[in-house]
Design a protein around this motif. Structure first.
Motif, PDB file in Angstrom:
ATOM      1  N   GLY A 111       0.834  -1.187   0.000  1.00 57.47           N
ATOM      2  CA  GLY A 111       0.000   0.000   0.000  1.00 57.47           C
ATOM      3  C   GLY A 111       0.871   1.238   0.000  1.00 57.47           C
ATOM      4  N   LEU A 112       0.338   2.296  -0.611  1.00 58.80           N
ATOM      5  CA  LEU A 112       1.042   3.573  -0.714  1.00 58.80           C
ATOM      6  C   LEU A 112       0.021   4.697  -0.619  1.00 58.80           C
ATOM      7  N   LEU A 113       0.231   5.601   0.302  1.00 58.41           N
ATOM      8  CA  LEU A 113      -0.606   6.789   0.463  1.00 58.41           C
ATOM      9  C   LEU A 113       0.233   7.987   0.039  1.00 58.41           C
ATOM     10  N   LEU A 114      -0.162   8.619  -1.072  1.00 59.21           N
ATOM     11  CA  LEU A 114       0.592   9.765  -1.568  1.00 59.21           C
ATOM     12  C   LEU A 114       0.216  11.031  -0.802  1.00 59.21           C
ATOM     13  N   ALA A 115       1.087  12.009  -0.827  1.00 59.65           N
ATOM     14  CA  ALA A 115       0.879  13.261  -0.095  1.00 59.65           C
ATOM     15  C   ALA A 115      -0.398  13.973  -0.533  1.00 59.65           C
ATOM     16  N   ASP A 116      -0.819  13.780  -1.791  1.00 61.23           N
ATOM     17  CA  ASP A 116      -2.043  14.421  -2.280  1.00 61.23           C
ATOM     18  C   ASP A 116      -3.306  13.645  -1.907  1.00 61.23           C
ATOM     19  N   GLY A 117      -3.146  12.546  -1.155  1.00 63.76           N
ATOM     20  CA  GLY A 117      -4.291  11.746  -0.711  1.00 63.76           C
ATOM     21  C   GLY A 117      -4.597  10.545  -1.583  1.00 63.76           C
ATOM     22  N   THR A 118      -3.921  10.411  -2.712  1.00 67.76           N
ATOM     23  CA  THR A 118      -4.138   9.267  -3.593  1.00 67.76           C
ATOM     24  C   THR A 118      -3.729   7.979  -2.883  1.00 67.76           C
ATOM     25  N   GLN A 119      -4.584   6.956  -2.989  1.00 64.91           N
ATOM     26  CA  GLN A 119      -4.322   5.664  -2.374  1.00 64.91           C
ATOM     27  C   GLN A 119      -4.071   4.634  -3.467  1.00 64.91           C
ATOM     28  N   ILE A 120      -2.973   3.923  -3.344  1.00 67.05           N
ATOM     29  CA  ILE A 120      -2.623   2.885  -4.310  1.00 67.05           C
ATOM     30  C   ILE A 120      -2.309   1.621  -3.520  1.00 67.05           C
ATOM     31  N   LYS A 121      -2.838   0.489  -3.989  1.00 64.23           N
ATOM     32  CA  LYS A 121      -2.602  -0.763  -3.271  1.00 64.23           C
ATOM     33  C   LYS A 121      -2.602  -1.925  -4.241  1.00 64.23           C
ATOM     34  N   VAL A 130      -5.793  -3.008   4.356  1.00 59.86           N
ATOM     35  CA  VAL A 130      -5.324  -2.978   5.749  1.00 59.86           C
ATOM     36  C   VAL A 130      -4.078  -2.096   5.847  1.00 59.86           C
ATOM     37  N   ILE A 131      -3.152  -2.273   4.914  1.00 61.09           N
ATOM     38  CA  ILE A 131      -1.935  -1.462   4.895  1.00 61.09           C
ATOM     39  C   ILE A 131      -2.274   0.012   4.705  1.00 61.09           C
ATOM     40  N   LEU A 132      -3.167   0.316   3.761  1.00 62.87           N
ATOM     41  CA  LEU A 132      -3.558   1.714   3.522  1.00 62.87           C
ATOM     42  C   LEU A 132      -4.175   2.357   4.757  1.00 62.87           C
ATOM     43  N   ARG A 133      -5.048   1.654   5.434  1.00 64.38           N
ATOM     44  CA  ARG A 133      -5.706   2.210   6.627  1.00 64.38           C
ATOM     45  C   ARG A 133      -4.676   2.525   7.714  1.00 64.38           C
ATOM     46  N   MET A 134      -3.692   1.661   7.849  1.00 63.94           N
ATOM     47  CA  MET A 134      -2.651   1.910   8.853  1.00 63.94           C
ATOM     48  C   MET A 134      -1.772   3.093   8.446  1.00 63.94           C
ATOM     49  N   LEU A 135      -1.482   3.233   7.159  1.00 61.23           N
ATOM     50  CA  LEU A 135      -0.731   4.398   6.678  1.00 61.23           C
ATOM     51  C   LEU A 135      -1.508   5.681   6.956  1.00 61.23           C
ATOM     52  N   GLU A 136      -2.820   5.639   6.739  1.00 63.28           N
ATOM     53  CA  GLU A 136      -3.664   6.815   7.020  1.00 63.28           C
ATOM     54  C   GLU A 136      -3.623   7.181   8.502  1.00 63.28           C
ATOM     55  N   ARG A 137      -3.787   6.192   9.370  1.00 59.81           N
ATOM     56  CA  ARG A 137      -3.783   6.464  10.815  1.00 59.81           C
ATOM     57  C   ARG A 137      -2.455   7.060  11.277  1.00 59.81           C
ATOM     58  N   GLU A 138      -1.366   6.612  10.671  1.00 61.35           N
ATOM     59  CA  GLU A 138      -0.041   7.114  11.028  1.00 61.35           C
ATOM     60  C   GLU A 138       0.291   8.426  10.311  1.00 61.35           C
ATOM     61  N   ARG A 139      -0.565   8.784   9.357  1.00 62.92           N
ATOM     62  CA  ARG A 139      -0.314   9.960   8.513  1.00 62.92           C
ATOM     63  C   ARG A 139       1.053   9.862   7.822  1.00 62.92           C
ATOM     64  N   LEU A 140       1.360   8.664   7.360  1.00 63.82           N
ATOM     65  CA  LEU A 140       2.631   8.402   6.696  1.00 63.82           C
ATOM     66  C   LEU A 140       2.396   8.377   5.186  1.00 63.82           C
ATOM     67  N   THR A 141       2.883   9.406   4.515  1.00 68.92           N
ATOM     68  CA  THR A 141       2.689   9.514   3.073  1.00 68.92           C
ATOM     69  C   THR A 141       4.012   9.288   2.338  1.00 68.92           C
ATOM     70  N   ASP A 142       3.877   9.029   1.059  1.00 72.37           N
ATOM     71  CA  ASP A 142       5.022   8.849   0.166  1.00 72.37           C
ATOM     72  C   ASP A 142       5.984   7.773   0.651  1.00 72.37           C
ATOM     73  N   THR A 143       5.422   6.748   1.265  1.00 73.96           N
ATOM     74  CA  THR A 143       6.189   5.585   1.731  1.00 73.96           C
ATOM     75  C   THR A 143       5.382   4.333   1.396  1.00 73.96           C
ATOM     76  N   VAL A 144       5.976   3.456   0.615  1.00 77.31           N
ATOM     77  CA  VAL A 144       5.308   2.201   0.281  1.00 77.31           C
ATOM     78  C   VAL A 144       5.683   1.162   1.329  1.00 77.31           C
ATOM     79  N   VAL A 145       4.691   0.372   1.751  1.00 77.38           N
ATOM     80  CA  VAL A 145       4.907  -0.713   2.706  1.00 77.38           C
ATOM     81  C   VAL A 145       4.468  -2.008   2.028  1.00 77.38           C
ATOM     82  N   VAL A 146       5.361  -2.990   2.035  1.00 84.57           N
ATOM     83  CA  VAL A 146       5.114  -4.290   1.406  1.00 84.57           C
ATOM     84  C   VAL A 146       5.123  -5.370   2.487  1.00 84.57           C
ATOM     85  N   VAL A 147       4.025  -6.111   2.593  1.00 80.50           N
ATOM     86  CA  VAL A 147       3.965  -7.253   3.508  1.00 80.50           C
ATOM     87  C   VAL A 147       4.054  -8.517   2.656  1.00 80.50           C
TER      88      VAL A 147
END
Length: 118
Positions: A50-60, A71-88
């Motif tokens: 999942g990746l949450l871009l600074a402009d709010g775009t969600q890619i998964k 699930v990854i996107l929702r956690m990125l949103e809660r952490e307010r972590l943008t422009d960082t891709v997380v791979v599980v």
């Protein structure tokens, strides 16, 4: 790129988490390609991300693990972590995990956040 190769195991399935900076879907794809240069990760059953871009775009991408990217996107949103891709990454161990697989994705992402922000 940060790689945590052995986050947890359950009923034969093994999980890892990786990630790094990405400001576009192309950059996320490049990071995933780099990760898969390691044969261990290229042979994994699932590489969800999942990746949450600074402009709010969600890619998964679920990569066959339905719902894991969200699930990854929702956690990125809660952490307010943008422009960082997380791979599980999951290597399937032969037994279905049911809803536990989502808890395991959460555990992996939380481990990534802890190391990433350290």
């Amino acid at each position: 790129m940060l790689v945590l190769p052995n986050v947890l195991s359950d009923r034969g399935s093994r999980y890892a988490v990786s990630g790094g900076p990405a400001r576009s879907e192309a950059e996320a794809a490049a990071l995933l390609k780099e990760l898969k240069r390691n044969k261990k990760f290229s042979n994994a059953t699932h590489n969800t991300w999942g990746l949450l871009l600074a402009d709010g775009t969600q890619i998964k991408a679920d990569d066959g693990e339905a719902g894991a990217g969200m699930v990854i996107l929702r956690m990125l949103e809660r952490e307010r972590l943008t422009d960082t891709v997380v791979v599980v990454t999951r290597w399937y161990g032969g037994k279905h995990l049911g809803g536990d697989r989502f808890r395991h994705v959460q555990t992996c992402v939380a481990a990534f956040f802890e190391e990433w922000r350290a």
